[in-house]
Each structure stands twice: as structure tokens, then as C-alpha cells.
Design an enzyme around this catalytic site. Structure first.
Site, mmCIF file in Angstrom:
data_model
loop_
_atom_site.group_PDB
_atom_site.id
_atom_site.type_symbol
_atom_site.label_atom_id
_atom_site.label_comp_id
_atom_site.label_asym_id
_atom_site.label_seq_id
_atom_site.Cartn_x
_atom_site.Cartn_y
_atom_site.Cartn_z
ATOM 1 N N TYR A 126 -19.629 36.325 48.132
ATOM 2 C CA TYR A 126 -20.927 36.936 48.449
ATOM 3 C C TYR A 126 -21.743 37.492 47.283
ATOM 4 O O TYR A 126 -22.918 37.785 47.461
ATOM 5 C CB TYR A 126 -20.724 38.013 49.528
ATOM 6 C CG TYR A 126 -20.251 37.400 50.829
ATOM 7 C CD1 TYR A 126 -21.134 36.705 51.633
ATOM 8 C CD2 TYR A 126 -18.916 37.466 51.205
ATOM 9 C CE1 TYR A 126 -20.711 36.108 52.811
ATOM 10 C CE2 TYR A 126 -18.473 36.872 52.387
ATOM 11 C CZ TYR A 126 -19.377 36.192 53.187
ATOM 12 O OH TYR A 126 -18.949 35.599 54.336
ATOM 13 N N PHE A 412 -16.265 45.283 60.268
ATOM 14 C CA PHE A 412 -17.001 44.483 61.245
ATOM 15 C C PHE A 412 -17.127 43.046 60.775
ATOM 16 O O PHE A 412 -16.741 42.727 59.658
ATOM 17 C CB PHE A 412 -18.407 45.082 61.518
ATOM 18 C CG PHE A 412 -19.147 45.488 60.274
ATOM 19 C CD1 PHE A 412 -19.905 44.571 59.564
ATOM 20 C CD2 PHE A 412 -19.061 46.792 59.775
ATOM 21 C CE1 PHE A 412 -20.594 44.947 58.415
ATOM 22 C CE2 PHE A 412 -19.745 47.169 58.630
ATOM 23 C CZ PHE A 412 -20.505 46.253 57.939
#
Ligand SMILES: CC(=O)SCCNC(=O)CCNC(=O)[C@H](O)C(C)(C)COP(=O)(O)OP(=O)(O)OC[C@H]1O[C@@H](n2cnc3c(N)ncnc32)[C@H](O)[C@@H]1OP(=O)(O)O
Length: 412
Positions: A126, A412
Site C-alpha cells: 500500500y 477492519f
């Protein structure tokens, strides 16, 4: 409207009616069997509430990225954030730019949310999209085969077990209050408590019990959420207390909760995964061989989707007046030279293209500093941030500083 890729793939929203198709795709890519009915329904609910970006090869879904809107605590307040998850590309369509396209689509469609955050499956993915290490976490282990030796006196008020309903009623507001003092914490609604923190079965380990919750004080002055697991005599593995979360108002309350956890019969190790880096437990321990920090890892990754808005929404610990140059290949609107003028709660970060920068950041490194967990000076020393004016990084660090280090326990 569809965004077409040169390769003939198209990006569009995954319709609500296709959520099960999207979940089947995600389970395939994560090499997972579908979970039980309750967990499946929770996944559906999360996807229903999310921005769902699909990559399609004709009618076939080959990529998915979901972004759940929530608010994240930052120094001095809350900022709208996209919680990115379910990032999955079919094995048949890897390395053709599907993720790159979905990420661009996310930034385009969620430009009104200044932050995006995620938990990475692999750390190499990322950074190229401008995500930096927003928060770090640590794993702490207590050898609880003997009583926990502490240097401070624990709060002697009784520790009591809470049922599910009481937990949601009492701990919901308590957790909300803790968010104000520590950056990096997503707001937690009732569904989050019930469906994420208090679910009976642990996704990663079937042998763990349902969660137990203990609290101390009335009104609540601290709590712990934990699960236990029997030991295995043949394998000489002691019983485990797995701590999911522990919050306390004072060191004495924290000491009482840790002492309780370490004193649970038929267990010999307490393992707390994802503790804040500044957790005082290791300092409280009288014997550092008994309480060990066994790992430190990047937890939540953060992206400043709108750099100016994100900077202007946080509070600053010291007055600062610096010119920052930001580089951002993926979101050119963020790039450029701006003057940061902040004094307590007020901040402006306006373009000043003709000014000479004091510091030059890649946007991912600014995200790493944003919540106050990593010092700009360290990034200068790592060769990642260029300091053109001596002392500029130290001045920025003084303004970025937070009383408590940022921390995220919500995965999450
Ligand atoms: C927040 C979350 O949901 S975390 C979960 C992430 N998902 C997974 O791990 C599931 C399994 N993996 C996948 O589904 C895919 O491999 C993904 C999503 C990681 C990558 O999707 P792809 O469409 O293949 O990525 P894409 O082709 O856009 O690659 C973009 C760049 O990332 C690089 N990259 C992609 N995956 C990886 C990886 N796992 N490790 C290192 N680099 C990677 C590519 O080499 C490419 O580099 P370049 O821009 O320098 O050429």
C-alpha cells in the site's frame, strides 16, 4: 458511470443485490471457506454500509474494494475516514493493474473523506498508493505461572464480570470517551461491539472461549475484554488468556485488571495482541522477564486523501509556521508547496508556491507523522524526508506531538 481500463476491464459500484457474489469472490481470493450464518450476515451488513467498488471483466466480478465510512479520532477531534477492506483481485486477473484502478476509483469517489485507512495483509502493497504507518502496536506477554509482580499498588476495588447487554450499555460510552484522548481510534457503534468485539467464536482460533468482559469501578474506571483457552499437558502448553482490549483511567486500575488476568486459574500465559506502544504495563512490571514485549508492528495504515483538509482539521500541540512541500503521484491536488501555520486549535495549510520549502515529504511519510506516532526527525534521519532548514523537523514534531501515542485496536 463505468471507468474503463485499457485492458477492457471496467470499474463500477457492486449493486446491493450482488453482495453475495462479491463475498463469494472475496472468500475465494482469501482462500477461506464461507463463515457461519451470523458472521456471513455481519459481512453482508458491512458491505451494505460500504462504498463497494467492483472491477468487472464483462459481467464477471474480478476485483473488489470496500470502504466503510467512519470517523477516526485525530488530535483535537474526529475526521471522516474510509475504512478500506475486502481488497481482493481474482487469481486470474492479478498484476494487471486492477488494484491500482480500484484505488484510484476509491480516491475519486471518496474525495469528501479526508482520510482513508486500512490493515494490510502484506506490508509491501500500500505504500505506492500513498499509505503510511498511521499507528503501531505491540504484543505483550505475561508469564502468569506465578503471581504478577508489579512496582505499583493495584486499585483494590472489586473487578466484576459484565454480561453482553451491560457491556454495550456501560462500555460504549466509556470507549467513546477514551477516543478523545488517543488518536487513531475509530468510532464504535453498537453493532461493532456486538458483532466484532463480543461475538462468541473467534475467527482465528476455534479453541478460544467466548469473550469475557470485566470492569472495575462505578462509574467504570477501566475494563478488559478477553478470551481463554485450555492448556495442553501433552504439548506442555499452558492455558492462555488472550486479551483483546484493556482500557483504564489510572495506572492503579490498569494494574488491578492485569493482576486479575494473570491470576485466572488453569492458565499460565497472558497474551495481549495490539497494545498501544506506550502501554505502561512493561514499566509497571517488577520483573521484565515476566512481562515481555514480543513484537512491534505497523497496525493501521493511513492515507491523507485531502492533505489540506486533514491538516487543518487536527489540533497542534505547539505553534508552528513552516513551509512544507508535499509530493503525491496518485492525487496531484495534494502536491505542492503550502505554508503550515498552526496555533493550538486553529490551523491553515494554504498554497504558497513561491515560498522555499523547509521540509519536503512524500504524502505517505506525512501520513506516518500525521497522528503523532512517528517523528519527522526520524524520517529525516532515514533519508525519507528532506530537511532544507535546520531545525524544521524538530519544530514540526513539537507541533505534531500528542499526549498519548496513536493506537488502533479495531482491525477492519
Ligand atoms: C485492506 C485489505 O483488504 S488487505 C487484503 C489484500 N488482499 C489480499 O492480500 C488478497 C490476495 N491478493 C490480491 O487479491 C491481489 O494480489 C492484490 C489485491 C494484493 C493486488 O492486486 P493486483 O490487481 O494484482 O495489483 P496491481 O496489478 O494493481 O498491482 C499494482 C502494484 O502493486 C504490486 N503488488 C501487487 N500485489 C503485491 C504484493 N502482494 N506484494 C508486493 N507488491 C504487490 C504490483 O507488483 C504492482 O507494482 P507496480 O505498480 O510497481 O507495477
Amino acid at each position: 458511470m463505468d471507468q474503463e481500463l485499457a485492458s477492457g476491464l471496467a470499474f463500477r459500484e457492486v449493486q446491493e443485490a450482488d453482495i453475495d457474489v462479491a463475498l463469494d469472490h472475496a472468500f475465494m481470493v482469501f482462500n477461506e471457506k464461507p463463515p457461519g450464518a451470523a458472521r456471513l450476515e455481519r459481512h453482508r451488513e458491512v458491505l451494505r454500509g460500504s462504498l463497494r467498488i467492483g472491477a468487472y471483466d464483462g459481467p464477471l466480478l474480478v476485483g473488489l474494494l470496500a470502504a466503510l465510512p467512519f470517523t477516526l479520532s485525530v488530535p483535537g477531534g474526529d475526521v471522516p475516514c474510509s475504512g478500506v477492506s475486502f481488497v481482493t483481485v481474482s487469481p486470474t486477473h492479478r498484476r494487471r493493474g486492477v488494484l491500482t484502478g480500484m484505488m484510484a476509483e476509491l480516491f475519486r469517489r471518496s474525495a469528501d473523506r479526508p482520510l482513508a485507512a486500512l490493515w494490510a495483509s502484506e506490508a509491501a502493497i500500500y505504500g505506492r498508493y500513498g499509505y503510511g504507518y498511521g499507528t503501531y502496536a505491540a504484543t505483550v506477554e505475561i508469564d502468569s505461572r506465578r503471581p504478577l509482580a508489579l512496582r505499583i499498588a493495584p486499585d483494590e476495588r472489586p473487578v466484576r464480570l459484565l454480561g453482553k447487554e451491560e457491556t454495550v450499555k456501560l462500555l460504549g460510552p466509556y470507549y467513546d470517551a477514551t477516543r478523545a484522548s488517543r488518536p487513531g481510534r475509530p468510532a464504535r457503534d453498537e453493532a461493532m461491539w456486538r458483532e466484532e468485539w463480543l461475538v462468541d467464536t473467534d475467527e482465528g482460533d476455534d479453541d478460544l472461549t467466548a469473550p469475557r468482559v470485566v470492569a472495575l469501578g462505578d462509574p467504570v474506571a477501566g475494563y478488559a475484554v478477553y478470551r481463554t483457552k485450555c492448556g495442553d499437558e501433552d504439548a506442555r502448553t499452558p492455558g492462555l488468556v488472550r486479551v483483546d482490549e484493556l482500557e483504564a483511567d489510572t495506572p492503579a486500575v490498569a494494574a488491578a485488571l492485569w493482576r486479575y488476568l494473570a491470576g485466572i486459574d488453569l492458565t499460565g500465559v497472558v497474551r495481549a495482541w495490539g497494545r498501544p506502544e506506550d502501554d505502561p504495563l512493561p514499566l509497571m512490571a517488577a520483573d521484565r522477564d515476566q512481562v515481555r514485549v514480543t513484537s512491534r508492528f505497523p497496525a493501521m495504515w493511513l492515507r491523507l486523501v485531502d492533505v489540506r483538509d486533514a491538516m487543518e482539521r487536527r489540533a497542534w500541540a505547539a505553534p508552528v509556521d513552516l513551509v512544507l512541500e508535499v509530493r503525491d503521484d496518485r492525487l496531484p491536488a495534494n502536491a505542492g508547496v503550502r505554508r503550515l501555520v498552526a496555533d493550538g486549535g486553529s490551523c491553515s495549510f494554504r498554497p504558497e508556491e513561491s515560498a522555499a520549502p523547509d521540509l519536503t515529504f512524500d504524502v505517505r511519510d506525512l501520513a506516518t507523522c500525521y497522528l503523532g506516532g512517528t517523528r519527522a526527525e526520524h524520517l529525516v534521519r532515514a533519508g525519507l524526508v528532506a530537511e532544507h532548514t535546520p531545525g524544521a523537523a524538530a519544530a514540526l514534531d513539537a507541533a505534531l506531538a500528542t499526549e498519548l501515542l496513536p493506537h488502533t485496536s479495531e482491525e477492519f
